[in-house]
Design a protein around this motif. Structure first.
Motif, PDB file in Angstrom:
ATOM      1  N   ALA A 190       5.847  -2.643 -24.451  1.00  7.94           N
ATOM      2  CA  ALA A 190       5.353  -2.962 -25.797  1.00  7.94           C
ATOM      3  C   ALA A 190       6.473  -3.508 -26.672  1.00  7.94           C
ATOM      4  O   ALA A 190       6.296  -4.525 -27.355  1.00  7.94           O
ATOM      5  CB  ALA A 190       4.714  -1.733 -26.437  1.00  7.94           C
ATOM      6  N   ALA A 234      -1.941  -6.843 -30.458  1.00  8.78           N
ATOM      7  CA  ALA A 234      -3.135  -6.161 -30.974  1.00  8.78           C
ATOM      8  C   ALA A 234      -4.183  -7.143 -31.495  1.00  8.78           C
ATOM      9  O   ALA A 234      -5.368  -6.971 -31.287  1.00  8.78           O
ATOM     10  CB  ALA A 234      -2.739  -5.176 -32.063  1.00  8.78           C
ATOM     11  N   GLN A 291       5.206  -7.178 -27.630  1.00  6.62           N
ATOM     12  CA  GLN A 291       4.374  -7.246 -28.831  1.00  6.62           C
ATOM     13  C   GLN A 291       4.821  -8.325 -29.812  1.00  6.62           C
ATOM     14  O   GLN A 291       3.982  -9.035 -30.366  1.00  6.62           O
ATOM     15  CB  GLN A 291       4.284  -5.883 -29.522  1.00  6.62           C
ATOM     16  CG  GLN A 291       3.433  -4.882 -28.768  1.00  6.62           C
ATOM     17  CD  GLN A 291       1.987  -5.301 -28.639  1.00  6.62           C
ATOM     18  OE1 GLN A 291       1.346  -5.668 -29.614  1.00  6.62           O
ATOM     19  NE2 GLN A 291       1.463  -5.264 -27.420  1.00  6.62           N
ATOM     20  N   ARG A 330      -6.409  -8.900 -28.426  1.00  4.06           N
ATOM     21  CA  ARG A 330      -6.946  -8.095 -27.330  1.00  4.06           C
ATOM     22  C   ARG A 330      -8.421  -8.298 -27.064  1.00  4.06           C
ATOM     23  O   ARG A 330      -8.929  -7.872 -26.049  1.00  4.06           O
ATOM     24  CB  ARG A 330      -6.684  -6.609 -27.594  1.00  4.06           C
ATOM     25  CG  ARG A 330      -5.224  -6.302 -27.493  1.00  4.06           C
ATOM     26  CD  ARG A 330      -4.951  -4.837 -27.496  1.00  4.06           C
ATOM     27  NE  ARG A 330      -3.493  -4.684 -27.502  1.00  4.06           N
ATOM     28  CZ  ARG A 330      -2.883  -3.699 -28.083  1.00  4.06           C
ATOM     29  NH1 ARG A 330      -3.555  -2.769 -28.716  1.00  4.06           N
ATOM     30  NH2 ARG A 330      -1.567  -3.625 -28.046  1.00  4.06           N
ATOM     31  N   SER A 331      -9.140  -8.957 -27.942  1.00  2.39           N
ATOM     32  CA  SER A 331     -10.583  -9.027 -27.783  1.00  2.39           C
ATOM     33  C   SER A 331     -11.058 -10.101 -26.825  1.00  2.39           C
ATOM     34  O   SER A 331     -12.208 -10.101 -26.433  1.00  2.39           O
ATOM     35  CB  SER A 331     -11.244  -9.240 -29.145  1.00  2.39           C
ATOM     36  OG  SER A 331     -10.783 -10.453 -29.713  1.00  2.39           O
ATOM     37  N   VAL A 344      -4.738 -12.502 -24.478  1.00  6.95           N
ATOM     38  CA  VAL A 344      -5.255 -12.019 -23.201  1.00  6.95           C
ATOM     39  C   VAL A 344      -5.215 -13.110 -22.133  1.00  6.95           C
ATOM     40  O   VAL A 344      -4.795 -12.862 -21.000  1.00  6.95           O
ATOM     41  CB  VAL A 344      -6.696 -11.475 -23.361  1.00  6.95           C
ATOM     42  CG1 VAL A 344      -7.323 -11.189 -22.002  1.00  6.95           C
ATOM     43  CG2 VAL A 344      -6.708 -10.227 -24.213  1.00  6.95           C
ATOM     44  N   GLN A 366      -1.916  -3.798 -19.779  1.00  9.39           N
ATOM     45  CA  GLN A 366      -2.284  -4.972 -20.578  1.00  9.39           C
ATOM     46  C   GLN A 366      -2.168  -4.703 -22.075  1.00  9.39           C
ATOM     47  O   GLN A 366      -1.653  -5.544 -22.815  1.00  9.39           O
ATOM     48  CB  GLN A 366      -3.702  -5.424 -20.232  1.00  9.39           C
ATOM     49  CG  GLN A 366      -4.154  -6.617 -21.057  1.00  9.39           C
ATOM     50  CD  GLN A 366      -5.501  -7.147 -20.627  1.00  9.39           C
ATOM     51  OE1 GLN A 366      -5.777  -7.249 -19.439  1.00  9.39           O
ATOM     52  NE2 GLN A 366      -6.340  -7.487 -21.579  1.00  9.39           N
ATOM     53  N   GLY A 367      -2.610  -3.558 -22.529  1.00 11.20           N
ATOM     54  CA  GLY A 367      -2.562  -3.235 -23.952  1.00 11.20           C
ATOM     55  C   GLY A 367      -1.148  -3.145 -24.500  1.00 11.20           C
ATOM     56  O   GLY A 367      -0.951  -3.305 -25.717  1.00 11.20           O
ATOM     57  N   GLN A 368      -0.179  -2.891 -23.654  1.00 10.18           N
ATOM     58  CA  GLN A 368       1.211  -2.837 -24.092  1.00 10.18           C
ATOM     59  C   GLN A 368       1.809  -4.235 -24.238  1.00 10.18           C
ATOM     60  O   GLN A 368       2.775  -4.421 -24.960  1.00 10.18           O
ATOM     61  CB  GLN A 368       2.054  -2.025 -23.114  1.00 10.18           C
ATOM     62  CG  GLN A 368       1.657  -0.572 -23.027  1.00 10.18           C
ATOM     63  CD  GLN A 368       2.415   0.133 -21.929  1.00 10.18           C
ATOM     64  OE1 GLN A 368       3.644   0.080 -21.894  1.00 10.18           O
ATOM     65  NE2 GLN A 368       1.718   0.789 -21.026  1.00 10.18           N
TER      66      GLN A 368
END
Length: 132
Positions: free
Chosen positions: A75, A126, A79, A129-130, A85, A120-122
């Motif tokens: 992250a 933010a 980030q 992510r959708s 994505v 993936q979320g790391q």
């Protein structure tokens, strides 16, 4: 029966050939990433020798090899890059294709893909992510 070091199942890392195989995978992987203008843009100001070492250490851990990774967390490193994505998925595909080209067995590929999904979320920012 107890599991001893002699009869313990080999790690994925050992099964694919250890450090030399991981290094070969990292080299081929970055050849693919850097040939893609979209992916390459993320590495424009990156020391690629260091980047390759970091990925080799991380991939070694993912494959069950020795954990010698001392770099930043996923992250923290990713980030700030605002990775969507679609870009994350594409780079993951480069890794999967690379490993397949090198003859990595399907069960190991599946485990690597599972880890890619878990982290993936790391990596994806933010706000991205959708979807793609």
């Amino acid at each position: 029966m107890t599991v001893t070091e002699e009869n313990a199942p080999a790690s994925h890392y050992d099964r694919i050939g250890g450090a030399s195989s991981v290094k070969a995978a990292v080299e081929l992987f970055y050849d693919k990433v850097l040939a893609d203008p979209v992916s390459a843009a993320y590495f424009a100001d990156v020391d690629m020798a260091s980047q390759r070492r970091h990925l080799a250490m991380m991939l070694t851990v993912v494959l069950g090899g020795p954990n010698e990774y001392t770099g930043r967390g996923l992250a923290e490193a990713h980030q700030p890059l605002n990775i969507p994505v679609a870009h994350y998925v594409k780079v993951g595909e480069y890794l999967t294709v690379t490993l397949a080209e090198l003859g990595v067995p399907a069960d190991i590929l599946a485990d690597v893909q599972t880890v890619l999904g878990q982290v993936q979320g790391q990596v994806v920012s933010a706000g991205n992510r959708s979807g793609a």
